[in-house]
Scaffold this motif. Structure first.
Motif, short mmCIF file in Angstrom:
data_model
loop_
_atom_site.label_atom_id
_atom_site.label_comp_id
_atom_site.label_asym_id
_atom_site.label_seq_id
_atom_site.Cartn_x
_atom_site.Cartn_y
_atom_site.Cartn_z
N UNK A 183 0.81 -1.21 0.00
CA UNK A 183 0.00 0.00 0.00
C UNK A 183 0.85 1.27 0.00
N UNK A 184 2.17 1.11 0.18
CA UNK A 184 3.03 2.27 0.33
C UNK A 184 3.09 2.76 1.77
N UNK A 185 2.36 2.10 2.65
CA UNK A 185 2.37 2.40 4.08
C UNK A 185 1.93 1.14 4.81
N UNK A 186 2.10 1.12 6.13
CA UNK A 186 1.62 -0.01 6.92
C UNK A 186 0.17 0.25 7.29
N UNK A 187 -0.77 -0.51 6.74
CA UNK A 187 -2.19 -0.18 6.91
C UNK A 187 -2.70 -0.43 8.32
N UNK A 188 -3.85 0.11 8.60
CA UNK A 188 -4.47 -0.03 9.91
C UNK A 188 -4.74 -1.51 10.21
N UNK A 189 -4.30 -1.94 11.39
CA UNK A 189 -4.52 -3.32 11.82
C UNK A 189 -4.34 -3.41 13.33
N UNK A 190 -4.60 -4.59 13.88
CA UNK A 190 -4.35 -4.82 15.30
C UNK A 190 -4.03 -6.29 15.49
N UNK A 191 -3.43 -6.60 16.62
CA UNK A 191 -3.14 -7.99 16.96
C UNK A 191 -3.03 -8.13 18.46
N UNK A 192 -3.08 -9.36 18.92
CA UNK A 192 -3.02 -9.62 20.36
C UNK A 192 -1.62 -9.40 20.92
N UNK A 193 -0.61 -9.51 20.08
CA UNK A 193 0.77 -9.36 20.55
C UNK A 193 1.09 -7.93 20.94
N UNK A 194 2.01 -7.78 21.90
CA UNK A 194 2.63 -6.48 22.13
C UNK A 194 3.53 -6.18 20.94
N UNK A 195 3.67 -4.91 20.59
CA UNK A 195 4.60 -4.54 19.53
C UNK A 195 5.57 -3.48 20.04
N UNK A 196 6.86 -3.74 19.78
CA UNK A 196 7.90 -2.77 20.07
C UNK A 196 8.51 -2.33 18.74
N UNK A 197 8.72 -1.03 18.60
CA UNK A 197 9.23 -0.46 17.35
C UNK A 197 10.47 0.36 17.66
N UNK A 198 11.49 0.24 16.80
CA UNK A 198 12.66 1.11 16.87
C UNK A 198 12.94 1.63 15.46
N UNK A 199 12.80 2.93 15.25
CA UNK A 199 13.07 3.53 13.94
C UNK A 199 14.58 3.63 13.75
N UNK A 200 15.09 3.00 12.69
CA UNK A 200 16.53 2.99 12.44
C UNK A 200 16.93 3.92 11.30
#
Length: 302
Positions: free
Chosen positions: A37-54
């Motif tokens: 899509x050219x971007x990460x679309x709207x979604x959800x999940x049961x997992x925790x998510x950790x993000x680090x912009x590199x």
């Protein structure tokens, strides 16, 4: 490995299985612009998510809020929260994404006391992480370590990963978050997912505002307020945008044609589909199809 095409169910719950062979986690680097899509679309999940912009910077949306995350910064995104990400200013944003099953972080005996209250809290959809505070820097450093362990797989790396995950969680919860539990917030989140679920089940059909509102057990005006507040668009504009998203996959099939795709995703006019597609993607559906076919052809040749 980057997930370029997010597979979600009708409620936008991501269906990708977030795990390695032996661990209920997933860790990979994502270049936002390479998503289908050219971007990460709207979604959800049961997992925790950790993000680090590199690299670069991104705008993340978590539930109703928008957060700019710059290079060297990151996020904790709580279980069950709607989220998406877009590159900011064509910066070529790339980030490490670490998804972890909440039940894996601590033993079952500790889960009820130290994890479940944070999942249920309605005032903790995310935490913005930067290196200015030691505990946040510790989390960012641990994300890097987990990513390295998964890539290199040294002896006993699975144990080392569990240690890092426990340290991440400890750093997160020892900083005194005053947890709140508002039933109305939980209900709002549930109703929004119900409406999205209905749209994603029926997007190929003729859709009216009354249908969407009924799915969320709301009036028409309340339904519009939900979408404007959370998604910054009307319900029917969201339907159109979602249909465009679904068309991207179909257009990449060699045997597809623009008219058939338009009707398959719920447009009753090819010209209107082309108009809305051009507005969304800055090119016509046919130009997009040719571009993707050429990209696929040259990609196979390298």
């Amino acid at each position: 490995m980057q997930i370029k095409d997010f597979i979600v169910d009708q409620s936008l719950k991501e269906l990708t299985e977030h795990r390695t062979v032996v661990l209920p986690i997933a860790c990979y680097e994502t270049i936002i612009s390479q998503n289908i899509n050219g971007y990460t679309p709207l979604h959800w999940h049961d997992e925790f998510q950790y993000v680090l912009v590199v690299k670069g910077e991104s705008i993340f949306q978590i539930n109703e809020e928008h957060i700019t995350v710059q290079e060297g910064e990151g996020l904790f995104i709580n279980s069950g929260c709607l989220h998406m990400a877009k590159d900011k200013n064509d910066s070529g944003c790339a980030y490490i994404c670490l998804n972890v099953s909440p039940s894996f972080i601590l033993s079952q005996e500790l889960y009820t006391t130290y994890i479940n209250p944070y999942i249920q809290a309605t005032n903790l959809p995310y935490v913005h992480l930067d290196a200015k505070e030691i505990w946040k820097k510790n989390i960012l450093d641990a994300i890097v370590k987990v990513n390295q362990l998964i890539q290199l797989k040294p002896s006993y790396y699975e144990i080392d990963i569990t240690i890092q995950l426990a340290l991440i969680w400890r750093n997160l919860i020892i900083n005194g978050f005053q947890l709140e539990y508002e039933q109305m917030e939980t209900l709002k989140n549930h109703r929004m997912k119900q409406m999205l679920n209905w749209i994603h089940t029926h997007y190929a059909e003729k859709i009216f505002l009354d249908d969407i509102a009924r799915a969320g057990q709301l009036s028409r005006s309340e339904c519009c307020r939900y979408f404007k507040r959370i998604l910054k668009k009307t319900p029917l504009n969201y339907v159109t945008d979602y249909r465009i998203q679904k068309s991207l996959i179909l257009l990449q099939q060699s045997e597809s044609n623009v008219t058939d795709v338009a009707y398959q995703v719920g447009f009753n006019s090819t010209s209107y589909f082309i108009e809305r597609f051009r507005k969304s993607m800055n090119m016509t559906p046919l130009a997009y199809k040719k571009y993707k076919m050429a990209d696929s052809f040259y990609g196979k040749g390298t």
